[in-house]
Design a protein around this motif. Structure first.
Motif, short mmCIF file in Angstrom:
data_model
loop_
_atom_site.label_atom_id
_atom_site.label_comp_id
_atom_site.label_asym_id
_atom_site.label_seq_id
_atom_site.Cartn_x
_atom_site.Cartn_y
_atom_site.Cartn_z
N ASN A 1 43.45 47.72 48.57
CA ASN A 1 43.81 47.77 49.99
C ASN A 1 43.75 46.43 50.70
N ASN A 2 43.53 45.36 49.91
CA ASN A 2 43.48 44.01 50.48
C ASN A 2 42.55 43.96 51.69
N GLU A 3 41.38 44.57 51.54
CA GLU A 3 40.51 44.80 52.69
C GLU A 3 39.88 43.53 53.26
N LEU A 4 39.59 42.54 52.42
CA LEU A 4 38.86 41.38 52.90
C LEU A 4 39.76 40.24 53.35
N ASP A 5 40.84 40.01 52.63
CA ASP A 5 41.67 38.83 52.90
C ASP A 5 42.20 38.81 54.33
N MET A 6 42.46 39.96 54.89
CA MET A 6 43.08 40.02 56.22
C MET A 6 42.06 39.94 57.36
N LEU A 7 40.76 40.13 57.07
CA LEU A 7 39.80 40.37 58.15
C LEU A 7 39.65 39.20 59.11
N LYS A 8 39.48 37.98 58.58
CA LYS A 8 39.27 36.83 59.47
C LYS A 8 40.43 36.70 60.45
N ASP A 9 41.66 36.79 59.93
CA ASP A 9 42.85 36.62 60.78
C ASP A 9 42.96 37.75 61.80
N VAL A 10 42.69 38.98 61.38
CA VAL A 10 42.88 40.10 62.31
C VAL A 10 41.80 40.10 63.39
N PHE A 11 40.56 39.69 63.05
CA PHE A 11 39.52 39.59 64.08
C PHE A 11 39.91 38.52 65.11
N THR A 12 40.44 37.41 64.61
CA THR A 12 40.87 36.33 65.51
C THR A 12 42.04 36.78 66.38
N ASP A 13 43.01 37.48 65.77
CA ASP A 13 44.14 38.02 66.54
C ASP A 13 43.65 38.98 67.62
N ALA A 14 42.69 39.82 67.26
CA ALA A 14 42.18 40.81 68.21
C ALA A 14 41.57 40.13 69.44
N VAL A 15 40.85 39.05 69.22
CA VAL A 15 40.22 38.33 70.33
C VAL A 15 41.26 37.79 71.30
N THR A 16 42.39 37.32 70.75
CA THR A 16 43.43 36.77 71.63
C THR A 16 44.05 37.85 72.52
N ARG A 17 43.89 39.13 72.13
CA ARG A 17 44.49 40.21 72.92
C ARG A 17 43.49 40.87 73.87
N LEU A 18 42.27 40.37 73.90
CA LEU A 18 41.28 40.89 74.85
C LEU A 18 41.42 40.18 76.19
N ARG A 19 41.32 40.96 77.27
CA ARG A 19 41.28 40.32 78.58
C ARG A 19 39.86 39.80 78.83
N LYS A 20 39.67 39.00 79.86
CA LYS A 20 38.35 38.45 80.18
C LYS A 20 37.33 39.57 80.31
N HIS A 21 36.19 39.40 79.67
CA HIS A 21 35.08 40.37 79.61
C HIS A 21 35.38 41.58 78.73
N GLY A 22 36.54 41.57 78.04
CA GLY A 22 36.83 42.64 77.09
C GLY A 22 35.88 42.56 75.90
N ARG A 23 35.64 43.69 75.29
CA ARG A 23 34.65 43.78 74.21
C ARG A 23 35.32 44.01 72.84
N LEU A 24 34.78 43.34 71.83
CA LEU A 24 35.18 43.55 70.43
C LEU A 24 33.98 44.13 69.69
N CYS A 25 34.16 45.28 69.09
CA CYS A 25 33.10 45.94 68.31
C CYS A 25 33.55 46.07 66.86
N ILE A 26 32.71 45.61 65.94
CA ILE A 26 33.04 45.66 64.52
C ILE A 26 31.91 46.36 63.77
N ILE A 27 32.24 47.47 63.11
CA ILE A 27 31.26 48.18 62.28
C ILE A 27 31.59 47.88 60.82
N THR A 28 30.63 47.31 60.11
CA THR A 28 30.82 46.99 58.69
C THR A 28 29.90 47.85 57.83
#
Length: 310
Positions: free
Chosen positions: A215-242
């Motif tokens: 499922n290519n689970e690890l290779d995409m994670l760094k990029d997708v977390f970074t992409d997600a941050v760019t789509r958060l508005r100010k004070h928006g929250r990012l939650c990651i459960i590993t």
């Protein structure tokens, strides 16, 4: 449709994620809609929820379980690595919160024919997206001994990786390895009896490694977390459960780097990168309570990391 899944760290996640009941929230791993149902219940009629999953079974369940939500609901059958494209197609610039609940859902583990579990005999599959080509069968029967050794060691952190890979290659030369049961038998033969008597099931690490590769689970994670941050508005929250150390290491390092004001090498005396921190980390990683792990043993290894957009 039956889709049994116990969502982990539920109250902790809701408390960290939802800061505005009128806001827009994204669940990148819809699964059995456990978190999703609780999120939409906390949103007002002005709120909006986007649920993403690559598993058609999760999409069907999400549509059914969230049908009575008072907020707007969009259910998207896609891979969360495409989060920016998905939001663009929905004409959404910024959102108030994004959740990643990584790993395999209880449903995927419990449905034998999906081939995720070493506890049930089934066809070797392990695809979260059943429409993709690569499956566990292909990896077990077609990867070279060196390739198998690498993924079992790196993704499974399995000390017996080389021996397991060697015996897989020897076994498939006699007959194709078609089922999870056949693979478990090979793994058990590869691991010395003394090592099998201690620790988790002897096949756990190898199955984890093959699933991650499928499922290519690890290779995409760094990029997708970074992409997600760019789509958060100010004070928006990012939650990651590993759920295991490899993905948690990526989450930790990515969030730490995005929270730094300088990423220059230590040998450079003054900052030349001009990086500005994009996030602030909220508290320490949160682990499940003893009560939760007693009720749901699969939650044992879970960690919740929370960050806020600056």
């Amino acid at each position: 449709m039956e889709f049994h899944h116990i969502s982990v760290l539920m109250e902790e996640t809701l408390s960290a994620l939802i800061t505005n009941p009128d806001g827009i929230y994204v669940d990148c791993t819809l699964g059995g809609s456990g978190h999703a149902k609780r999120i939409v219940d906390k949103l007002s009629s002005k709120g909006r929820f986007i649920g993403i999953d690559q598993d058609p079974a999760a999409i069907a369940v999400g549509k059914a379980r969230l049908a009575d939500a008072i907020c707007r609901v969009d259910i998207v059958n896609n891979n969360f690595s495409n989060i920016s494209k998905i939001l663009d197609e929905l004409n959404i610039d910024y959102v108030d919160g994004i959740l990643f609940d990584l790993g395999v859902s209880s449903h995927q583990l419990d449905v034998a024919e999906r081939g995720f579990s070493y506890m049930q005999d089934a066809s070797l599959d392990m695809r979260m997206n059943p429409n993709q080509d690569l499956s566990a069968f292909d990896i077990v029967n077609k990867y070279s001994e060196d390739e198998l050794t690498r993924i079992i060691f790196e993704y499974g952190e399995e000390r017996w990786a080389k021996r397991i890979a060697k015996l897989i290659v020897e076994a498939r030369q006699v007959t194709t390895i078609n089922t999870t049961g056949q693979l478990v038998d090979v793994i058990k033969r590869a691991i010395p009896a003394a090592a099998r008597r201690e620790g988790p099931h002897p096949a756990k690490r190898t199955f984890q490694a093959i699933r991650i590769e499928v499922n290519n689970e690890l290779d995409m994670l760094k990029d997708v977390f970074t992409d997600a941050v760019t789509r958060l508005r100010k004070h928006g929250r990012l939650c990651i459960i590993t759920f295991h150390s490899l993905e948690d290491r990526i989450a930790k390092k990515t969030l730490q780097n995005l929270a730094k004001t300088c990423v220059c090498p230590p040998r450079i005396p003054i900052c030349i990168c001009k990086q500005e921190a994009q996030l602030k980390l909220i508290g320490k990683p949160i682990a499940p309570s003893e009560n939760e792990t007693n009720e749901n043993p699969r939650a044992r290894s879970a960690k919740l990391r929370v960050a806020e957009k600056l």
